[in-house]
Structure formats: C-alpha cells, structure tokens
Design a protein around this motif. Structure first.
Motif, PDB file in Angstrom:
ATOM      1  N   ARG A 198       5.336 -13.087   4.492  1.00 41.58           N
ATOM      2  CA  ARG A 198       5.468 -13.919   3.298  1.00 41.58           C
ATOM      3  C   ARG A 198       6.441 -13.248   2.326  1.00 41.58           C
ATOM      4  O   ARG A 198       6.656 -12.039   2.378  1.00 41.58           O
ATOM      5  CB  ARG A 198       4.111 -14.116   2.618  1.00 41.58           C
ATOM      6  CG  ARG A 198       2.996 -14.610   3.551  1.00 41.58           C
ATOM      7  CD  ARG A 198       3.195 -16.038   4.024  1.00 41.58           C
ATOM      8  NE  ARG A 198       2.236 -16.389   5.060  1.00 41.58           N
ATOM      9  CZ  ARG A 198       1.019 -16.875   4.829  1.00 41.58           C
ATOM     10  NH1 ARG A 198       0.612 -17.071   3.584  1.00 41.58           N
ATOM     11  NH2 ARG A 198       0.208 -17.162   5.825  1.00 41.58           N
ATOM     12  N   PRO A 199       6.984 -14.019   1.392  1.00 37.82           N
ATOM     13  CA  PRO A 199       7.912 -13.435   0.425  1.00 37.82           C
ATOM     14  C   PRO A 199       7.178 -12.844  -0.779  1.00 37.82           C
ATOM     15  O   PRO A 199       6.054 -13.239  -1.102  1.00 37.82           O
ATOM     16  CB  PRO A 199       8.757 -14.640   0.002  1.00 37.82           C
ATOM     17  CG  PRO A 199       7.792 -15.790   0.083  1.00 37.82           C
ATOM     18  CD  PRO A 199       6.881 -15.485   1.257  1.00 37.82           C
ATOM     19  N   GLY A 200       7.829 -11.920  -1.442  1.00 39.28           N
ATOM     20  CA  GLY A 200       7.251 -11.331  -2.644  1.00 39.28           C
ATOM     21  C   GLY A 200       8.234 -10.382  -3.316  1.00 39.28           C
ATOM     22  O   GLY A 200       9.308 -10.095  -2.785  1.00 39.28           O
ATOM     23  N   LEU A 201       7.861  -9.911  -4.473  1.00 45.68           N
ATOM     24  CA  LEU A 201       8.637  -8.911  -5.201  1.00 45.68           C
ATOM     25  C   LEU A 201       7.666  -7.874  -5.735  1.00 45.68           C
ATOM     26  O   LEU A 201       6.635  -8.224  -6.333  1.00 45.68           O
ATOM     27  CB  LEU A 201       9.382  -9.553  -6.378  1.00 45.68           C
ATOM     28  CG  LEU A 201      10.052  -8.574  -7.357  1.00 45.68           C
ATOM     29  CD1 LEU A 201      11.301  -7.963  -6.734  1.00 45.68           C
ATOM     30  CD2 LEU A 201      10.414  -9.266  -8.664  1.00 45.68           C
ATOM     31  N   SER A 202       7.969  -6.601  -5.493  1.00 46.35           N
ATOM     32  CA  SER A 202       7.140  -5.523  -6.026  1.00 46.35           C
ATOM     33  C   SER A 202       8.016  -4.556  -6.812  1.00 46.35           C
ATOM     34  O   SER A 202       9.148  -4.267  -6.430  1.00 46.35           O
ATOM     35  CB  SER A 202       6.423  -4.763  -4.893  1.00 46.35           C
ATOM     36  OG  SER A 202       5.435  -5.577  -4.288  1.00 46.35           O
ATOM     37  N   ALA A 203       7.466  -4.071  -7.928  1.00 42.97           N
ATOM     38  CA  ALA A 203       8.188  -3.147  -8.794  1.00 42.97           C
ATOM     39  C   ALA A 203       7.500  -1.788  -8.786  1.00 42.97           C
ATOM     40  O   ALA A 203       6.265  -1.693  -8.748  1.00 42.97           O
ATOM     41  CB  ALA A 203       8.247  -3.704 -10.211  1.00 42.97           C
ATOM     42  N   PHE A 204       8.329  -0.741  -8.838  1.00 45.67           N
ATOM     43  CA  PHE A 204       7.826   0.630  -8.810  1.00 45.67           C
ATOM     44  C   PHE A 204       8.595   1.462  -9.839  1.00 45.67           C
ATOM     45  O   PHE A 204       9.741   1.144 -10.188  1.00 45.67           O
ATOM     46  CB  PHE A 204       8.011   1.253  -7.424  1.00 45.67           C
ATOM     47  CG  PHE A 204       7.353   0.495  -6.312  1.00 45.67           C
ATOM     48  CD1 PHE A 204       6.057   0.782  -5.922  1.00 45.67           C
ATOM     49  CD2 PHE A 204       8.042  -0.529  -5.652  1.00 45.67           C
ATOM     50  CE1 PHE A 204       5.437   0.061  -4.904  1.00 45.67           C
ATOM     51  CE2 PHE A 204       7.440  -1.251  -4.629  1.00 45.67           C
ATOM     52  CZ  PHE A 204       6.130  -0.953  -4.254  1.00 45.67           C
ATOM     53  N   VAL A 205       7.960   2.547 -10.298  1.00 47.60           N
ATOM     54  CA  VAL A 205       8.620   3.480 -11.200  1.00 47.60           C
ATOM     55  C   VAL A 205       8.394   4.889 -10.672  1.00 47.60           C
ATOM     56  O   VAL A 205       7.359   5.167 -10.047  1.00 47.60           O
ATOM     57  CB  VAL A 205       8.086   3.326 -12.650  1.00 47.60           C
ATOM     58  CG1 VAL A 205       6.630   3.759 -12.754  1.00 47.60           C
ATOM     59  CG2 VAL A 205       8.968   4.060 -13.646  1.00 47.60           C
ATOM     60  N   LEU A 206       9.352   5.759 -10.893  1.00 50.52           N
ATOM     61  CA  LEU A 206       9.279   7.143 -10.425  1.00 50.52           C
ATOM     62  C   LEU A 206       9.340   8.058 -11.642  1.00 50.52           C
ATOM     63  O   LEU A 206      10.334   8.066 -12.373  1.00 50.52           O
ATOM     64  CB  LEU A 206      10.461   7.428  -9.481  1.00 50.52           C
ATOM     65  CG  LEU A 206      10.582   8.837  -8.896  1.00 50.52           C
ATOM     66  CD1 LEU A 206       9.369   9.176  -8.027  1.00 50.52           C
ATOM     67  CD2 LEU A 206      11.870   8.958  -8.076  1.00 50.52           C
ATOM     68  N   GLU A 207       8.251   8.807 -11.870  1.00 55.81           N
ATOM     69  CA  GLU A 207       8.201   9.737 -12.987  1.00 55.81           C
ATOM     70  C   GLU A 207       7.633  11.068 -12.527  1.00 55.81           C
ATOM     71  O   GLU A 207       6.564  11.110 -11.901  1.00 55.81           O
ATOM     72  CB  GLU A 207       7.348   9.178 -14.138  1.00 55.81           C
ATOM     73  CG  GLU A 207       8.037   8.090 -14.938  1.00 55.81           C
ATOM     74  CD  GLU A 207       7.440   7.914 -16.333  1.00 55.81           C
ATOM     75  OE1 GLU A 207       6.435   8.591 -16.650  1.00 55.81           O
ATOM     76  OE2 GLU A 207       7.982   7.098 -17.097  1.00 55.81           O
ATOM     77  N   ASP A 208       8.365  12.147 -12.820  1.00 53.18           N
ATOM     78  CA  ASP A 208       7.939  13.509 -12.460  1.00 53.18           C
ATOM     79  C   ASP A 208       7.606  13.609 -10.972  1.00 53.18           C
ATOM     80  O   ASP A 208       6.622  14.270 -10.587  1.00 53.18           O
ATOM     81  CB  ASP A 208       6.731  13.931 -13.299  1.00 53.18           C
ATOM     82  CG  ASP A 208       7.055  13.957 -14.794  1.00 53.18           C
ATOM     83  OD1 ASP A 208       8.183  14.353 -15.140  1.00 53.18           O
ATOM     84  OD2 ASP A 208       6.194  13.556 -15.591  1.00 53.18           O
ATOM     85  N   GLY A 209       8.404  12.926 -10.148  1.00 48.62           N
ATOM     86  CA  GLY A 209       8.230  13.014  -8.706  1.00 48.62           C
ATOM     87  C   GLY A 209       7.115  12.148  -8.150  1.00 48.62           C
ATOM     88  O   GLY A 209       6.851  12.175  -6.947  1.00 48.62           O
ATOM     89  N   VAL A 210       6.457  11.367  -9.010  1.00 45.86           N
ATOM     90  CA  VAL A 210       5.348  10.512  -8.581  1.00 45.86           C
ATOM     91  C   VAL A 210       5.775   9.042  -8.643  1.00 45.86           C
ATOM     92  O   VAL A 210       6.351   8.596  -9.648  1.00 45.86           O
ATOM     93  CB  VAL A 210       4.100  10.725  -9.470  1.00 45.86           C
ATOM     94  CG1 VAL A 210       2.973   9.798  -9.036  1.00 45.86           C
ATOM     95  CG2 VAL A 210       3.655  12.178  -9.405  1.00 45.86           C
TER      96      VAL A 210
END
Length: 258
Positions: A198-210
């Motif tokens: 199925r289609p979708g969009l996911s967002a992620f953030v990278l802070e201090d290696g996490v």
C-alpha cells in the motif's frame, strides 16, 4: 450551449469573494494541522533496518544522506510486480524538482519499496527518475510501518492500514473497485498480490545519532502529494474522473491519449 451555471461578471465576483473566505479558512486550517503534525511526540526507532541502495547496503540513518530530516514515500512496488504502481508513479513524477529544494532545506526525500533493487533501478531507467530509491526487500521496514502485509494477514483480515484494522483487507475472493483491479493489471499482477503493498509517507528525524519516527500518513492523506490533482482541482471540470485514467508517462501515446 453549456449546462453549467452562467452569470454576469458581477455575479461571478460576488461568488468568488464568498469562495475566497472559505479558501482562506481552509489555508488557516491547513497551517494549524501542519503545526499539530510537527507537535506529535517522536518515537525512537529501535530496530536496525537494512536497505539496498545504489551506493550499497544502508541503514535507516544512512538514508538521511547527512541531513537531519527524512521523508520516505512508501512506493507500491512489491517483489512480484512487473512494474511500479501506476498511481505511485504519477505521484513520483512530481518528486524531481522538490528533491533538490528539500535537500537544500535539510530534508532528504526518498522512496522505499519491497521489490529487489535491480527492479527499482530498471524502472528508474525507464522513467528517468533520479531521486533516491531504496529496496527493503527481505526486511521488516514496510511491514512495521503498515504498508505491506503477509498472505496470512490478508486471509484473516488482520490488516492495519490507515490506522484501522480489517477495513482494507483484500484477497482473491474480495470484490474490489475498478481502480484497484486496474492498477493490479497495469502492474502485471493479480489483485491479491497487488494489495499486499500500500502507499504511504513516513517522516523521520535524526538527532545525536538517534533516529525517531515522527509522522506517517496513508490513503487520502497522500492527496496533497499528487501534483496533477492539485492542478485539476483548480481546472474548470475538476478531477472529472470515474476510474483510473492516468498512465505512466511513456504509456499515454500508446493509449491514444490527447
């Protein structure tokens, strides 16, 4: 003679000004929703995902490409598809210019699909796309973010998609709307196989290696990414559609489109 309502310029202007009030309210509401998206709590991604990319094996953190934000478009291209989903392809046709602008605003836009990397690379050559596209083939990424499902989940109806369980289960015995069956045919597969992705969009953030997961949306939540629909919504006849009319860009000529 047209069957649509006609009027004088003054009548049009009065109606347009009334509509403008609603459009401005819609814009303000959209701004509020964007703020609420950004205010969602971040969830640490504990699992170590691996992807095949043009540059070799990569982690989820590697997909950021040195930036702090990552937007992943979950592109429907299952391992058994002959070609990428025609609807996802229409969405992805709008990525080209945006990728550059986003990259210069600390955001990486990438696609992820379950098909093996060689299939994705061949499809990119066909379409001329240059945006990053990683394969999650053999991994849990798509399943964990609720855009891919097993045959057993399909049979039992234990599919969670767009934050609802069971509503979107489709197997070989299910009566499906023409857009789904049409898309399956255009991907060279059957409905059940097609519907396991199925289609979708996911967002992620990278802070201090996490890496943190910040947001995901599915189904009509992706509407704003379809550039052609944003134009059609402002055209005189709107979307003016019944079933799937769009094709991959190189298929319009053979379909006899104008």
């Amino acid at each position: 003679m047209t069957s649509h309502t006609t009027g004088t310029r003054d009548q049009w202007l009065a109606a347009r000004l009334d509509l403008l009030k609603a459009e401005k309210e819609h814009t303000r509401r959209a701004d509020e929703l964007a703020q609420r998206r950004q205010a969602l709590p971040w969830v640490r991604v504990e699992k170590h995902y691996r992807f095949d990319t043009d540059e070799g094996l990569a982690t989820l953190a590697d997909l950021f490409r040195g930036r702090s934000q990552l937007l992943v478009y979950h592109f429907m291209f299952g391992p058994d598809y002959k070609a990428g989903c025609v609807s996802c392809s229409a969405v992805a046709d709008g990525f080209a210019g945006n990728v550059t602008h986003l990259a210069n605003h600390d955001v990486t836009l990438a696609a992820v699909s379950r098909a093996p990397l060689a299939k994705l690379q061949a499809y990119k050559r066909r379409t001329g796309w240059t945006f990053p596209w990683a394969s999650s083939h053999g991994g849990d990424f798509n399943f964990d973010f609720n855009v891919s499902f097993t045959e057993e989940q399909q049979r039992t109806g234990a599919i969670e998609y767009n934050y609802a369980v069971g509503e979107h289960a489709m197997d070989a015995a299910t009566q499906v709307p023409p857009p789904v069956s049409d898309n399956a045919i255009m991907c060279g597969t059957d409905v059940a196989t097609y519907a396991r992705d199925r289609p979708g969009l996911s967002a992620f953030v990278l802070e201090d290696g996490v890496v943190y997961h910040t947001y995901s949306t599915y189904a009509r939540g992706l509407d704003g990414l379809w550039g052609m629909f944003q134009w059609l919504d402002r055209a005189p006849k709107g979307r003016n559609e019944q079933n799937v009319w769009w094709r991959r860009r190189d298929e319009y000529a053979q379909a006899g489109a104008r």
